[in-house]
Write an enzyme that holds these catalytic residues in place. Structure first.
Site, PDB file in Angstrom:
ATOM      1  N   HIS A 127      -0.272  -2.165   5.940  1.00 37.21           N
ATOM      2  CA  HIS A 127      -1.543  -1.869   4.743  1.00 37.21           C
ATOM      3  C   HIS A 127      -1.842  -2.864   3.707  1.00 37.21           C
ATOM      4  O   HIS A 127      -2.892  -3.657   3.715  1.00 37.21           O
ATOM      5  CB  HIS A 127      -0.443  -1.498   3.490  1.00 37.21           C
ATOM      6  CG  HIS A 127      -0.998  -0.865   2.111  1.00 37.21           C
ATOM      7  ND1 HIS A 127      -1.997   0.290   1.680  1.00 37.21           N
ATOM      8  CD2 HIS A 127      -0.797  -1.907   1.362  1.00 37.21           C
ATOM      9  CE1 HIS A 127      -1.919  -0.933   0.718  1.00 37.21           C
ATOM     10  NE2 HIS A 127      -1.724  -1.625   0.423  1.00 37.21           N
ATOM     11  N   GLU A 128      -0.797  -4.434   4.031  1.00 32.92           N
ATOM     12  CA  GLU A 128      -1.093  -5.532   3.947  1.00 32.92           C
ATOM     13  C   GLU A 128      -2.193  -5.870   5.141  1.00 32.92           C
ATOM     14  O   GLU A 128      -2.705  -7.036   4.600  1.00 32.92           O
ATOM     15  CB  GLU A 128      -0.065  -6.647   4.024  1.00 32.92           C
ATOM     16  CG  GLU A 128       1.952  -6.048   2.122  1.00 32.92           C
ATOM     17  CD  GLU A 128       0.763  -5.492   1.320  1.00 32.92           C
ATOM     18  OE1 GLU A 128      -0.473  -6.011   0.853  1.00 32.92           O
ATOM     19  OE2 GLU A 128       1.347  -4.724   1.104  1.00 32.92           O
ATOM     20  N   GLU A 153      -6.917   0.536  -2.718  1.00 32.95           N
ATOM     21  CA  GLU A 153      -5.705   0.570  -2.290  1.00 32.95           C
ATOM     22  C   GLU A 153      -5.376   1.831  -1.337  1.00 32.95           C
ATOM     23  O   GLU A 153      -4.856   2.169  -0.196  1.00 32.95           O
ATOM     24  CB  GLU A 153      -4.476   0.682  -3.849  1.00 32.95           C
ATOM     25  CG  GLU A 153      -4.135   0.078  -4.213  1.00 32.95           C
ATOM     26  CD  GLU A 153      -2.833  -1.161  -3.048  1.00 32.95           C
ATOM     27  OE1 GLU A 153      -2.534  -0.833  -2.356  1.00 32.95           O
ATOM     28  OE2 GLU A 153      -2.755  -2.961  -3.250  1.00 32.95           O
ATOM     29  N   HIS A 161      -5.602  -5.227   3.950  1.00 34.64           N
ATOM     30  CA  HIS A 161      -6.128  -5.960   2.873  1.00 34.64           C
ATOM     31  C   HIS A 161      -6.908  -7.026   3.260  1.00 34.64           C
ATOM     32  O   HIS A 161      -7.673  -7.370   2.708  1.00 34.64           O
ATOM     33  CB  HIS A 161      -4.719  -6.767   1.399  1.00 34.64           C
ATOM     34  CG  HIS A 161      -4.933  -5.300   1.313  1.00 34.64           C
ATOM     35  ND1 HIS A 161      -5.487  -3.946   0.036  1.00 34.64           N
ATOM     36  CD2 HIS A 161      -3.159  -4.578   0.295  1.00 34.64           C
ATOM     37  CE1 HIS A 161      -5.130  -3.650  -0.641  1.00 34.64           C
ATOM     38  NE2 HIS A 161      -3.550  -3.558  -0.704  1.00 34.64           N
TER      39      HIS A 161
END
EC number: 3.4.24.-
Length: 291
Positions: free
Chosen positions: A144-145, A224, A148
């Protein structure tokens, strides 16, 4: 959440410093004997606004390390740290990114990615996250990071913040000038702003800055969802990301909480407008409904 909140706080502080410095140096030429020069005020607002956001971006990685006490893993001290570095390396390779710095810090379950560019980024994980999740769930959070970073969210956030800053400074000066004009005596023909202008301009800048954060937080919530989808793509499976989200909220599979506070996850009500993350159930539902 840390990534966005740190950026917003740094941005507000930098803007205030730039505004005060501009006044001390006498470069705020939008105040004239005939009132406000709107054209010059707009130029001033844009310079300070975008300058503040880009300086905040350049400082983002340093500020994140300093505020969290994060320690960059240069030489893994144990198997967990070695696994972290190796997992981020594999995910970054899949995402077509240069290897970011990997850091660990003490704290509640959380993780964040930050940095001025895709090639100068940082992924940080808390010890609380490592202790409360299994490796597949931690891997999903790392994905997930990395997503980003892959999506360029920090740079996009900077551009949006620059536009927001411009409006904040422009409107705060207009409001301050109106307050000063109201407070000024009728026999005061100097045209120069009084102390009321300078005090109220800072007060309005802080107030409008807080209100304008709603726009930035709205952008953050939308990104997100995209980072969740990106994590599922990098993992090759949505289940680990769903399990990680449930673990963050202290859930058992198939159950959703009434209140969610972990990692900036918002519930309902007005406070949801100031949350950097969407409601947890919405993120899980979006992943489950993805084709």
């Amino acid at each position: 959440m840390k990534r966005v909140v740190l950026f917003l706080l740094t941005n507000l502080a930098v803007m205030l410093v730039l505004s005060v410095s501009a006044r001390i140096l006498g470069v705020d030429r939008f105040l004239t004997s005939n009132g406000l020069d709107m054209g010059m005020l707009l130029v001033f607002a844009a310079l300070i606004g975008f300058g503040g956001s880009f300086i905040s971006l350049l400082m983002s990685k340093t500020m994140a390390k300093w505020s969290t006490g994060a320690r960059v893993i240069e030489r893994p001290a144990n198997q967990d740290e070695a696994w972290l570095v190796d997992t981020v390396r594999q995910l970054s390779k899949k995402a077509g990114l240069q290897m970011p710095e990997v850091a660990i810090y003490d704290g509640a379950p959380n993780a964040f990615a930050t940095g001025p560019s895709k090639s100068r980024s940082l992924v940080a994980v808390s010890t609380g996250l490592m202790q409360s999740m299994n490796k597949k769930e931690v891997g999903a959070v790392l994905a997930h990071e990395v997503a980003h970073i892959q999506n360029g969210d920090m740079v996009t956030l900077t551009l949006i913040q620059g536009v927001v800053n411009t409006f904040v400074i422009f409107l705060s000066r207009l409001a301050a000038y109106a307050v000063d004009s109201f407070l000024r005596r009728d026999d005061d023909e100097s045209g120069s702003p009084g102390i009321g202008y300078w005090i109220s301009s800072i007060a309005f800048e802080i107030m409008f800055g807080i209100l304008a954060s709603v726009v930035v937080m709205c952008f953050s919530r939308k990104r997100e969802y995209r980072a969740d989808a990106g994590a599922a793509a990098l993992m090759g499976d949505r289940a680990p990301m769903i399990d990680a989200l449930r673990a963050l909220g202290g859930l058992e599979a198939g159950r959703l909480p009434k209140e969610m506070a972990a990692s900036g996850i918002a519930g309902g009500g007005m406070m949801a407008l100031f949350s950097s993350h969407p409601p947890l159930e919405s993120r899980i539902a979006a992943l489950e409904s993805a084709s």
